[in-house]
Structures are given as structure tokens and as C-alpha cells.
Design an enzyme around this catalytic site. Sequence first.
Site, mmCIF file in Angstrom:
data_model
loop_
_atom_site.group_PDB
_atom_site.id
_atom_site.type_symbol
_atom_site.label_atom_id
_atom_site.label_comp_id
_atom_site.label_asym_id
_atom_site.label_seq_id
_atom_site.Cartn_x
_atom_site.Cartn_y
_atom_site.Cartn_z
ATOM 1 N N GLY A 118 11.710 49.701 -10.850
ATOM 2 C CA GLY A 118 12.481 50.923 -10.681
ATOM 3 C C GLY A 118 11.697 52.197 -10.886
ATOM 4 N N GLU A 145 8.552 44.242 -12.164
ATOM 5 C CA GLU A 145 8.978 43.904 -10.803
ATOM 6 C C GLU A 145 9.090 45.132 -9.909
ATOM 7 O OE1 GLU A 145 12.704 42.044 -11.378
ATOM 8 O OE2 GLU A 145 11.905 40.304 -12.412
ATOM 9 N N GLY A 170 9.085 47.225 -6.574
ATOM 10 C CA GLY A 170 9.254 47.010 -5.131
ATOM 11 C C GLY A 170 8.866 48.280 -4.415
ATOM 12 N N ARG A 174 18.811 54.382 4.725
ATOM 13 C CA ARG A 174 18.814 54.932 3.363
ATOM 14 C C ARG A 174 19.445 56.319 3.271
ATOM 15 N NH1 ARG A 174 14.711 56.141 0.785
ATOM 16 N NH2 ARG A 174 15.388 55.468 -1.278
ATOM 17 N N TYR A 202 22.602 56.151 0.958
ATOM 18 C CA TYR A 202 22.393 56.651 -0.393
ATOM 19 C C TYR A 202 22.353 58.174 -0.489
ATOM 20 C CZ TYR A 202 20.683 51.875 -1.337
ATOM 21 O OH TYR A 202 20.560 50.517 -1.471
ATOM 22 N N CYS A 240 26.403 56.499 17.524
ATOM 23 C CA CYS A 240 27.620 57.240 17.876
ATOM 24 C C CYS A 240 28.583 57.381 16.687
ATOM 25 C CB CYS A 240 28.311 56.577 19.067
ATOM 26 S SG CYS A 240 27.337 56.710 20.582
#
EC number: 4.1.1.20
Length: 410
Positions: free
Chosen positions: A223, A264, A266, A303, A307, A334
Site C-alpha cells: 500500500g 506485498e 503492487g 481507475r 475511484y 457512451c
Amino acid sequence: MAYYSIQNIPLTDLAKEFGTPLYVYDADKIREKISVLRAAFEGIDLTIKYAAKANTNLSILRLMRENGVDMDVVSPQELEIGLIAGYEGSNITFTPSGVHFSEIEYAVSKGAIVNLDNLSVLEKFGQTYGSSQPCLIRIKPHVFGGGNEKIMTAHPESKFGISIHQKAEILSIVEQYNINVIGLHQHTGSDIKDGKTFEQAASALFDFAYDFKDLQIIDLGGGFKVPYSPEDPGVNMLEVGQIMSNAFRAFCQKYGRELRLWVEPGKFLVSESGTFLAETNVVKRDPVKTFVGINSGLNHLIRPMMYGSYHYIFNASNQDSSKQEDYRVTGYICETDTFSFDFNGKQNERLLNKVKEGDIIALANAGAYGFTMASHYNSRFLPAEVLVDGGKARVIRRRETLEDILRNQE
């Protein structure tokens, strides 16, 4: 942050050679991020577990493996892709959420280490395997952290992990079935740049860990925030690494022996490596605002619409900043389909070097959760993907055809 070329290859040349829309990844940037992460945890027995859901292209996974990075996966399909990329099952952690127990059994059969995040699955695991298979347990530390509520995963109402307040139930199940718990895991969320947030979550996990006497691993998740614009500093990884390392060392000393630390990342490893290229279809001048309509949409990069996330946008075809205008950058789907959001998740205009039809528009930070979240919405083809390595660009995913869309239909 944003450049008009990757390893001295102009973005416009890449767009011309490979067509648009196009995802382009810089292998050197991925290697750089791996090195930064290792330097931040110098002196710690660290294992980097790449959160593969960020980008599962085989070439990206092979690059991770070649640089000593393991995998964290969330589905049997990601696990299989990892095996095809050359990983051993033992280098893969399976961290699902709310899946059928058959997926846990599948992961075990492939040699992966499973990470269990609810009491029911923990009990089934104990009934099925007893002490014969190792596992991790994902704990929910009741910590708020993340860029927005959609990517917070450790707060009390999150579906992820077993609450720290259910320790007695966990210990009872582990003892009843003699489950081989080798590690505890937590993941706070994404886009965290404050080391204190990680320290708070880690502290909760450490306090939880003292009742587990045979641990080998503490997994603090990922994160880490990445910079989203040239002015955005992102996370100070060295500072965060020092805070987390000091806390981990203190825990190991109190625990009575040295453990291994897993993280971890990403997005941190791949986001900045990626640039998304699209061609300007139309410059639409309206009495209220001017729209730049590109040959892509939320079907390729969801995204922003999902978000309200910020992507730095620039005109790769025009480096002359003496003439700039405000544009709202939109897609061809559309429905409301906007790429330009501000840092508060609101649609906005971007000041770009003057745009004309045919210009290549580039969106930075497209290496994570771009292609992996793309869809065939409106029956549009998925983009091609290109990797630039050693100053050379090569296709790592071909552009689709109608045959690809129709392949499994009758």
C-alpha cells in the site's frame, strides 16, 4: 515524473509503431523500485511479495522473478499464470477473500502458501490438513488507512481479515486442529505515505503475535503511495522502511528470535513504469469547456471513473508549453467517461500544451490496475502492451481482434 520518451524512445514513436490505445512499461523503472524497497529495509530478512493483481502480464512477472521478487496472488488463475511465468508454488502466497474452499485446496495442491482470512475457512483448513500444511492468518487490525474508502482494507467494517477481537476463537481453532500457522498477515490499504499508519497497524499485529509461539513470518502487506504528478512526492520509502524495520526488530527481540519480514507491494513496483497512450479523436469546443476526446475510455483505464483517481496527463505530441489550454479529457464510451479528475476525486480540466486532432495523449502511472481492470465494454478491443527494456521495445500482448471477443461465444 512524466517524460516524453521511455529509455530514449519517444512516446510518439511507440504510438506510431504499435498503434493506440497502448500500454507501455519501462523495465528499468520496475528494477529501480525493487532496489528502493530493498534499500529501505536494509539489514532485515526481507521477502518482497509482488501483489500480482496490479499487473499480471507474463513478461512483467518474469521480470519480477528474475529480480528475486516472489508473488502474492488472489485467484487460482493468477496462481497458474505465476507458475507459467516460472515461479515455484513455494514462492507464491495465495491471499483470497470470500472464496470457495476448493480454491484453497487447489492452491495447496500447487505448493502455494495460503493466507486465511475468516474463521470458517480456518476451521475447514484445520479439519482438512491438521498440521500437515503451513498457512498464514490474515488479521484485521482495525486501522484506518488508504487513499479513499474504496481501498481501505483494515478498518473495523472491512470484509478483509479476522478481527483482532476474535483472537480467542482463532487460538481455539488452531489448538483444536494443531494448525501449522507459520505467519500472521495484515494489509492496511493503498496510497499510504505516512509511516505512522504502517507503525500503528504493525503494532496491532505484533501484539497479536505473541500468543503464536511458532511463527516464522510477519507479513505487513503493502500500500505504499506512489507519486501521481511531478509535484507529488509520494511516500518517503527510506523513512517508512526505517520506522517499520525498527518496530520489527523490537518485536523480534521481545518475541525471542528473528523472523522473516514480508511486504506485498503492487502499485509501488509497477505503477510508475506504465504510460497509457491514446490518440485524440476530436477537440470539441463547447461554450462551457473544451473536451479532448481520445480513442479509449473507462473500458481500458477505469481507475478515474471507479475511484476518482488522479493520473498526470500530457500531450506527448506537443512539447511547446508556450501555448496551453484547459481541456477536459474524455473517452469514447457512451456514458460519462472522464480521465481528468483532480486530487479530490472531482472531474476537472487539465492545462495541456495545445491539442489538435491526431495528437497522442499520455496518462502516467498506468502500470498498475490499468490493463488488469480493462474490459470489453461496448465490445471494444483490449489495448496492446509493450515493454521497453535495454532501449528496445517489444510487444508483450498483441492487440485484440473481433475473433478474440467472439472466441467463446455461440
